[in-house]
Design a protein around this motif. Structure first.
Motif, PDB file in Angstrom:
ATOM      1  N   PRO A  43      -9.269   8.911  22.508  1.00 15.62           N
ATOM      2  CA  PRO A  43      -9.835   7.754  23.215  1.00 15.62           C
ATOM      3  C   PRO A  43      -9.104   7.540  24.544  1.00 15.62           C
ATOM      4  CG  PRO A  43      -9.319   7.214  20.924  1.00 15.62           C
ATOM      5  CD  PRO A  43      -8.677   8.535  21.210  1.00 15.62           C
ATOM      6  N   GLU A  44      -9.844   7.268  25.597  1.00 18.16           N
ATOM      7  CA  GLU A  44      -9.277   7.271  26.938  1.00 18.16           C
ATOM      8  C   GLU A  44      -8.205   6.205  27.148  1.00 18.16           C
ATOM      9  OE1 GLU A  44     -11.968   8.316  30.324  1.00 18.16           O
ATOM     10  OE2 GLU A  44     -13.534   8.055  28.811  1.00 18.16           O
ATOM     11  N   ASP A  45      -8.381   5.019  26.545  1.00 20.68           N
ATOM     12  CA  ASP A  45      -7.400   3.958  26.763  1.00 20.68           C
ATOM     13  C   ASP A  45      -6.059   4.307  26.128  1.00 20.68           C
ATOM     14  OD1 ASP A  45      -8.552   3.778  24.240  1.00 20.68           O
ATOM     15  OD2 ASP A  45      -8.329   1.598  24.108  1.00 20.68           O
ATOM     16  N   ILE A  46      -6.086   4.825  24.887  1.00 22.38           N
ATOM     17  CA  ILE A  46      -4.852   5.209  24.197  1.00 22.38           C
ATOM     18  C   ILE A  46      -4.189   6.392  24.904  1.00 22.38           C
ATOM     19  CG2 ILE A  46      -3.927   6.171  22.048  1.00 22.38           C
ATOM     20  CD1 ILE A  46      -5.994   4.530  20.534  1.00 22.38           C
ATOM     21  N   ALA A  47      -4.998   7.390  25.239  1.00 21.57           N
ATOM     22  CA  ALA A  47      -4.459   8.580  25.900  1.00 21.57           C
ATOM     23  C   ALA A  47      -3.840   8.223  27.247  1.00 21.57           C
ATOM     24  CB  ALA A  47      -5.560   9.622  26.089  1.00 21.57           C
ATOM     25  N   HIS A  48      -4.489   7.316  27.995  1.00 14.99           N
ATOM     26  CA  HIS A  48      -3.985   6.940  29.316  1.00 14.99           C
ATOM     27  C   HIS A  48      -2.637   6.229  29.213  1.00 14.99           C
ATOM     28  CE1 HIS A  48      -3.963   5.638  33.480  1.00 14.99           C
ATOM     29  NE2 HIS A  48      -3.727   4.404  33.063  1.00 14.99           N
ATOM     30  N   LYS A  49      -2.506   5.310  28.264  1.00 12.01           N
ATOM     31  CA  LYS A  49      -1.249   4.580  28.102  1.00 12.01           C
ATOM     32  C   LYS A  49      -0.118   5.519  27.681  1.00 12.01           C
ATOM     33  CE  LYS A  49      -3.381   0.127  27.075  1.00 12.01           C
ATOM     34  NZ  LYS A  49      -3.712  -0.876  26.034  1.00 12.01           N
ATOM     35  N   ARG A  72      -0.801   8.003  17.319  1.00 11.46           N
ATOM     36  CA  ARG A  72      -1.249   7.036  16.309  1.00 11.46           C
ATOM     37  C   ARG A  72      -1.297   5.615  16.856  1.00 11.46           C
ATOM     38  NH1 ARG A  72       1.339  11.135  13.660  1.00 11.46           N
ATOM     39  NH2 ARG A  72       0.180  11.997  11.890  1.00 11.46           N
ATOM     40  N   SER A  73      -0.602   5.377  17.959  1.00 11.63           N
ATOM     41  CA  SER A  73      -0.656   4.067  18.603  1.00 11.63           C
ATOM     42  C   SER A  73      -0.342   4.240  20.079  1.00 11.63           C
ATOM     43  CB  SER A  73       0.337   3.097  17.962  1.00 11.63           C
ATOM     44  OG  SER A  73       1.655   3.336  18.439  1.00 11.63           O
ATOM     45  N   GLU A  74      -0.590   3.200  20.843  1.00  4.59           N
ATOM     46  CA  GLU A  74      -0.354   3.278  22.286  1.00  4.59           C
ATOM     47  C   GLU A  74       1.125   3.375  22.620  1.00  4.59           C
ATOM     48  OE1 GLU A  74      -0.358  -1.406  23.551  1.00  4.59           O
ATOM     49  OE2 GLU A  74      -2.286  -0.367  23.426  1.00  4.59           O
ATOM     50  N   ASN A  75       1.996   3.172  21.625  1.00  2.00           N
ATOM     51  CA  ASN A  75       3.437   3.301  21.836  1.00  2.00           C
ATOM     52  C   ASN A  75       3.927   4.737  21.693  1.00  2.00           C
ATOM     53  OD1 ASN A  75       3.806   0.483  22.231  1.00  2.00           O
ATOM     54  ND2 ASN A  75       3.725   0.177  20.009  1.00  2.00           N
ATOM     55  N   ASP A  76       3.064   5.618  21.188  1.00  3.18           N
ATOM     56  CA  ASP A  76       3.455   7.015  20.985  1.00  3.18           C
ATOM     57  C   ASP A  76       3.412   7.798  22.294  1.00  3.18           C
ATOM     58  OD1 ASP A  76       3.765   6.575  18.300  1.00  3.18           O
ATOM     59  OD2 ASP A  76       1.849   7.466  17.711  1.00  3.18           O
ATOM     60  N   ASN A  77       4.125   8.922  22.295  1.00  2.00           N
ATOM     61  CA  ASN A  77       4.016   9.865  23.404  1.00  2.00           C
ATOM     62  C   ASN A  77       2.793  10.746  23.215  1.00  2.00           C
ATOM     63  OD1 ASN A  77       7.259   9.577  22.951  1.00  2.00           O
ATOM     64  ND2 ASN A  77       6.730   9.738  25.107  1.00  2.00           N
ATOM     65  N   THR A 126      -5.958  11.378  18.752  1.00  2.00           N
ATOM     66  CA  THR A 126      -5.620  10.704  17.496  1.00  2.00           C
ATOM     67  C   THR A 126      -5.847  11.588  16.278  1.00  2.00           C
ATOM     68  OG1 THR A 126      -7.830   9.751  17.134  1.00  2.00           O
ATOM     69  CG2 THR A 126      -6.280   8.495  18.524  1.00  2.00           C
ATOM     70  N   LYS A 127      -6.466  12.755  16.492  1.00  2.00           N
ATOM     71  CA  LYS A 127      -6.786  13.664  15.390  1.00  2.00           C
ATOM     72  C   LYS A 127      -5.687  14.705  15.206  1.00  2.00           C
ATOM     73  CE  LYS A 127     -10.962  12.012  14.579  1.00  2.00           C
ATOM     74  NZ  LYS A 127     -11.303  11.345  13.308  1.00  2.00           N
ATOM     75  N   PRO A 128      -5.566  15.266  14.003  1.00  3.13           N
ATOM     76  CA  PRO A 128      -4.567  16.318  13.763  1.00  3.13           C
ATOM     77  C   PRO A 128      -5.032  17.672  14.287  1.00  3.13           C
ATOM     78  CG  PRO A 128      -5.793  15.902  11.763  1.00  3.13           C
ATOM     79  CD  PRO A 128      -6.281  14.896  12.767  1.00  3.13           C
ATOM     80  N   PHE A 129      -4.108  18.623  14.306  1.00  3.23           N
ATOM     81  CA  PHE A 129      -4.421  19.995  14.709  1.00  3.23           C
ATOM     82  C   PHE A 129      -5.621  20.512  13.925  1.00  3.23           C
ATOM     83  CE2 PHE A 129      -3.284  24.613  13.758  1.00  3.23           C
ATOM     84  CZ  PHE A 129      -3.859  25.094  14.923  1.00  3.23           C
ATOM     85  N   GLY A 130      -6.557  21.142  14.634  1.00  7.75           N
ATOM     86  CA  GLY A 130      -7.756  21.691  14.010  1.00  7.75           C
ATOM     87  C   GLY A 130      -8.958  20.793  14.110  1.00  7.75           C
ATOM     88  N   GLN A 131      -8.710  19.509  14.460  1.00 10.01           N
ATOM     89  CA  GLN A 131      -9.817  18.542  14.520  1.00 10.01           C
ATOM     90  C   GLN A 131      -9.893  17.836  15.871  1.00 10.01           C
ATOM     91  OE1 GLN A 131      -9.755  15.834  11.102  1.00 10.01           O
ATOM     92  NE2 GLN A 131      -8.698  17.377   9.879  1.00 10.01           N
TER      93      GLN A 131
END
Length: 571
Positions: free
Chosen positions: A550-556, A421-426, A461-466
């Motif tokens: 999104p690549e930036d969030i996932a990368h962080k 949900r944010s760049e601070n999440d795992n 950023t999407k839930p399971f199934g999406q």
């Protein structure tokens, strides 16, 4: 695998006699016969060579009143087993020779022993000078146990029963051709039947469950894979249940429904520990009037290897060392599984290429079979094949619709990642180990399947199934959720292992066999050696056919998780 050592000593006064029985169990030795890791090609801490020293010490104390048993999964793991399973099939199996040398009194069948196939495990069992047990392995033609169900041993007036069983979840993982004509009964159901025979017919004084299964866990397709705790509580009569299969150190006592103590013990894997169980009995006029059981886990590191053992089996050792030291090809760069948790990787894509090449399938699924494996730049040897592909899985081609493929991947990534949900999440589903304090995956990484043959994104950023969006086939053609595709999977997955085809893709378990349109005769490791042997040099290529967005969030998020898992930043 499990070893059971029972020493008995006694003294008598006015018809009274005290007897102490020392029971030593090892489990899931996985081919670790020697103090040498033939995969990593370096010294090893565990092994039967050290256990042999421990057993010798116990026999010095207890004389002939020692009983040694094995609890399964000894025929798979190290090249020591693979070589005599599939390469040198003429010589007497080294595993049988070693176990006979160590004077085992009984063995037990494990799921990975079954995985070697009837030809291998039948030969091994016949060459062993002691029974390999399997009370709940039922021969469909006779409706009786395919193997001896139990072993009765008499020591100094004490009658000891050892009942052997294996996890009944084998059909979920192992191709039917390897156990054709057999079925695997629920352990608790089987235990209720055999305990009455052991008590009433055999009149056993001590009853030991030798179960290749773990303490507890969720059911798989309605099958109790690890039911030992339930058996201990619900089936009165067992003094101890010696466990295996799940590689978890365990030593606890529980009360059964009659209020009696039952010991549960598990020495984990690879011959690093043994379980030592002491049963103290008081007999009056040859009748047991009291007994108690205690257990402890013994670390084998302090034991030197048995030099006579090493000398006796030196020729086998040298044969295997020569086998694993054979050069196959070379590789232009080092590859490992670390990157596989954060996106495409050369390590995984090498296996994907192999599966697509052999099967001629449209799509391939595979996962990291070990948390960490690597192959270093330079020459590739046979030993490296055991790092590249850990298990003796065969390859299946199955029919799956496009929507089933999408749902399969949704479940795989749900095992694997969180909703960010944010760049601070795992990014990854991690937890801190209570035993080591290190971060580990919540779910097994061997169920983190990615795909080749299709281009797709996974929206973190999407839930399971999406999360999963399949963009196209890798060749540029359109992907159609209504179309039927040929999909390559290993036999563990194709039989329902990990639930990705059943709970994920939504295919009923009983329908899976009808979806298989091709299966290899040999294991994937064999084809890896053949495939790589045809290349002068292997140049690993990352397919980059999928990515987290999104690549930036996932990368962080991924950068933080990389440090948690591996202790350093990604290079």
């Amino acid at each position: 695998m499990s070893v059971l050592l029972i020493g008995v000593w006694a003294y008598a006064t006015d018809g009274m006699k005290k007897v102490s029985i020392s029971i030593i169990e090892t489990s899931d030795v996985h081919g670790n016969f020697f103090p040498y890791d033939f995969i990593e090609r370096k010294s090893n801490s565990g092994s039967l060579a050290r256990i042999s020293s421990f057993v010798n010490d116990k026999r010095q104390t207890y004389g002939d009143n020692c009983i040694l048993v094995d609890n399964g999964d000894i025929l798979q793991g190290q090249p020591t087993a693979y070589y005599y399973n599939f390469i040198d099939t003429v010589s007497k199996h080294l595993c049988a020779e070693i176990m006979n040398y160590m004077k085992y009194d009984a063995g037990n069948m494990g799921n990975h022993d079954i995985e070697t196939g009837k030809k291998v495990y039948d030969k091994w069992a016949k060459q062993c000078s002691f029974p390999i047990l399997g009370a709940n392995i039922i021969d469909k033609t006779t409706n009786k146990s395919y193997l001896p169900p139990y072993k009765i041993l008499e020591r100094d007036g004490v009658k000891i029963a050892i009942l052997g069983m294996v996890t009944p979840a084998i059909p979920l993982w192992v191709p039917e051709k390897l156990w054709e004509g057999l079925e695997f009964e629920d352990i608790e159901t089987s235990a209720r039947k055999w305990i009455e025979i052991l008590k009433k017919k055999e009149k056993a004084d001590v009853i030991i469950g030798l179960f290749h299964a773990g303490k507890t866990g969720k059911k798989l397709n309605g099958i109790s894979e690890n039911p030992c705790l339930d058996v201990a509580k619900n089936v009165p009569g067992f003094d101890a249940i010696l466990m295996g299969h799940d590689h978890q150190l365990e030593n606890i006592k529980v009360k059964n429904v009659n209020g009696e103590d039952v010991l549960l013990i598990n020495p984990a894997a690879d011959g690093n520990y043994v379980s030592e169980v002491t049963v103290n009995l008081t007999l009056k006029n040859d009748k047991v009037i009291s007994k108690s059981t205690e257990g402890k886990l013994v670390d084998l590191k302090k034991y030197e290897v048995d030099k006579d053992f090493i000398e006796n089996f030196n020729s086998g050792y040298e044969n295997i060392k020569k086998f694993v030291g054979k050069k196959i090809t070379s590789i232009s760069k080092s590859i490992d599984t670390k990157d596989a948790y954060f996106g495409p990787s050369e390590f995984i894509d090498l296996i994907q290429d192999l599966q697509l090449e052999i099967s001629k399938a449209d799509i391939s699924f595979t996962a990291p079979l070990s948390f960490y494996s690597n192959i270093s730049k330079g020459d590739i040897y046979v030993s490296d094949m055991f790092n590249l592909y850990k298990y003796e899985n065969m390859l299946y081609v199955m029919k799956l619709s496009g929507s089933e493929i999408k749902n399969y991947l949704e479940m795989s990534y749900n095992n694997w990642i969180r909703t960010v949900r944010s760049e601070n999440d795992n990014l990854l589903q991690l937890q801190k180990s209570t035993s080591t304090g290190k971060y580990i995956f919540i779910n097994p990484s061997f169920n983190f399947d990615s795909a080749a043959g299709i281009n797709y994104t996974v929206n973190v950023t999407k839930p399971f199934g999406q999360r999963v969006r399949i963009l196209s086939m890798t060749n540029g053609s359109q992907f159609d959720e209504k179309k039927i595709y040929k999909v390559a999977v290993n036999s563990y997955r194709g039989n329902g292992g990990g639930d990705l085809l059943t709970a994920g893709a939504g295919i009923p378990k009983e329908e899976l066999p009808s979806r298989i349109i091709y299966a290899t005769d040999k294991d994937l490791r064999y084809y890896l050696m053949e495939y790589l042997g045809n290349a002068e040099e292997l140049v690993p290529v990352k397919k980059n056919n999928w990515k987290f967005i999104p690549e930036d969030i996932a990368h962080k998020a991924a950068s933080k998780d990389y440090i948690l898992l591996f202790g350093n930043k990604k290079k």
